[in-house]
Scaffold this motif. Structure first.
Motif, PDB file in Angstrom:
ATOM      1  N   ASP A  57      37.014  37.299  30.193  1.00 56.25           N
ATOM      2  CA  ASP A  57      37.893  36.704  31.188  1.00 56.25           C
ATOM      3  C   ASP A  57      37.397  37.130  32.565  1.00 56.25           C
ATOM      4  OD1 ASP A  57      39.957  35.888  32.814  1.00 56.25           O
ATOM      5  OD2 ASP A  57      41.506  37.069  31.819  1.00 56.25           O
ATOM      6  N   ASN A  58      36.765  36.192  33.268  1.00 57.47           N
ATOM      7  CA  ASN A  58      36.205  36.494  34.591  1.00 57.47           C
ATOM      8  C   ASN A  58      36.753  35.520  35.623  1.00 57.47           C
ATOM      9  OD1 ASN A  58      34.736  37.081  36.853  1.00 57.47           O
ATOM     10  ND2 ASN A  58      32.762  36.496  36.011  1.00 57.47           N
ATOM     11  N   PRO A  59      37.669  35.969  36.475  1.00 53.18           N
ATOM     12  CA  PRO A  59      38.222  35.102  37.502  1.00 53.18           C
ATOM     13  C   PRO A  59      37.338  34.986  38.743  1.00 53.18           C
ATOM     14  CG  PRO A  59      39.282  37.214  37.589  1.00 53.18           C
ATOM     15  CD  PRO A  59      38.350  37.252  36.404  1.00 53.18           C
ATOM     16  N   TYR A  60      36.139  35.537  38.687  1.00 47.46           N
ATOM     17  CA  TYR A  60      35.252  35.550  39.847  1.00 47.46           C
ATOM     18  C   TYR A  60      34.027  34.681  39.643  1.00 47.46           C
ATOM     19  CZ  TYR A  60      38.278  39.479  40.296  1.00 47.46           C
ATOM     20  OH  TYR A  60      39.392  40.256  40.328  1.00 47.46           O
ATOM     21  N   GLY A  61      34.180  33.579  38.934  1.00 46.88           N
ATOM     22  CA  GLY A  61      33.067  32.684  38.650  1.00 46.88           C
ATOM     23  C   GLY A  61      32.403  32.132  39.888  1.00 46.88           C
TER      24      GLY A  61
ATOM     25  N   ALA B 213      43.767  41.649  40.004  1.00 46.21           N
ATOM     26  CA  ALA B 213      44.408  41.536  38.698  1.00 46.21           C
ATOM     27  C   ALA B 213      45.145  40.212  38.579  1.00 46.21           C
ATOM     28  CB  ALA B 213      45.363  42.704  38.464  1.00 46.21           C
ATOM     29  N   CYS B 214      45.809  39.798  39.625  1.00 46.30           N
ATOM     30  CA  CYS B 214      46.528  38.524  39.595  1.00 46.30           C
ATOM     31  C   CYS B 214      45.571  37.351  39.488  1.00 46.30           C
ATOM     32  CB  CYS B 214      47.412  38.363  40.826  1.00 46.30           C
ATOM     33  SG  CYS B 214      48.879  39.381  40.722  1.00 46.30           S
ATOM     34  N   ILE B 215      44.385  37.504  40.033  1.00 49.15           N
ATOM     35  CA  ILE B 215      43.400  36.438  39.962  1.00 49.15           C
ATOM     36  C   ILE B 215      43.085  36.120  38.504  1.00 49.15           C
ATOM     37  CG2 ILE B 215      40.968  35.904  40.379  1.00 49.15           C
ATOM     38  CD1 ILE B 215      41.282  37.484  43.034  1.00 49.15           C
ATOM     39  N   THR B 216      42.987  37.164  37.683  1.00 47.43           N
ATOM     40  CA  THR B 216      42.673  36.960  36.282  1.00 47.43           C
ATOM     41  C   THR B 216      43.676  36.023  35.634  1.00 47.43           C
ATOM     42  OG1 THR B 216      41.670  39.131  36.141  1.00 47.43           O
ATOM     43  CG2 THR B 216      42.330  38.117  34.075  1.00 47.43           C
ATOM     44  N   LEU B 217      44.922  36.183  35.973  1.00 42.54           N
ATOM     45  CA  LEU B 217      45.946  35.339  35.372  1.00 42.54           C
ATOM     46  C   LEU B 217      45.706  33.876  35.694  1.00 42.54           C
ATOM     47  CD1 LEU B 217      48.501  35.290  33.734  1.00 42.54           C
ATOM     48  CD2 LEU B 217      49.771  35.490  35.862  1.00 42.54           C
ATOM     49  N   GLY B 218      45.065  33.593  36.805  1.00 45.55           N
ATOM     50  CA  GLY B 218      44.815  32.205  37.189  1.00 45.55           C
ATOM     51  C   GLY B 218      44.066  31.407  36.149  1.00 45.55           C
ATOM     52  N   ALA B 219      43.264  32.074  35.358  1.00 40.53           N
ATOM     53  CA  ALA B 219      42.526  31.354  34.321  1.00 40.53           C
ATOM     54  C   ALA B 219      43.437  30.764  33.283  1.00 40.53           C
ATOM     55  CB  ALA B 219      41.542  32.286  33.624  1.00 40.53           C
TER      56      ALA B 219
END
Length: 162
Positions: free
Chosen positions: A151-155, A13-19
């Protein structure tokens, strides 16, 4: 008690915020078109809203049916789940650093790409660090406002598994 799956889900979930926490630099802004700058503005609005723990303002940067991946391969557009996940971000006091970002606009579609690193404190009190490549798709609304759609933080997920 925090289970490993709960910590993993919160970390994702925190990874998503990185975008959305990539500050613009003067050099990057000089090369952007007006619409690219408008897309970046949505990202910066989300960032500042999150820093204030203003979840309503964070949600206002997304289309109502936007899909957010809070864990790899699992997207949700359920508003309650999204709100809960973003609220969990604030409790982890994440800090982010970035290797820059790229914004591309084609008509009414915008793409924001950002490599990131994150440090935080999990619910169990243990420090953690993670990173990746976030990819966000935005759409220009009829009123001219840009909102996030995907919103995909796993590109980088598929690249890392090659």
């Amino acid at each position: 008690m925090t289970t490993p799956k709960t910590l993993t889900t919160l970390t994702y979930a925190c990874i998503t915020l990185g975008a959305f926490l990539t500050p613009s630099t003067a050099e990057e802004s000089k090369t952007m078109t007006k619409e690219e700058t408008n897309v970046l503005s949505v990202i910066e609005t989300m960032t500042s809203s999150f820093a204030k723990a203003d979840i309503d303002a964070v949600m206002n940067t997304y289309e109502p049916d936007a899909v957010i991946l809070f864990e790899p391969g699992v997207g949700t557009s359920d508003e309650d789940a999204v709100r809960q996940s973003f609220a969990q971000f604030a409790s982890m006091n994440p800090s982010f650093s970035y290797g820059g970002h790229q914004v591309v606009v084609a008509g009414d579609v915008g793409l924001h790409i950002s490599p990131w690193q994150m440090k935080g404190t999990g619910p169990d009190g243990n420090a953690f660090e993670t990173g990746g490549l976030s990819v966000a798709v935005l759409r220009k609304q009829p009123d001219g406002k840009w909102l996030m759609v995907i919103d995909n933080p796993y590109g980088n997920l598929h690249l890392d598994n090659q």
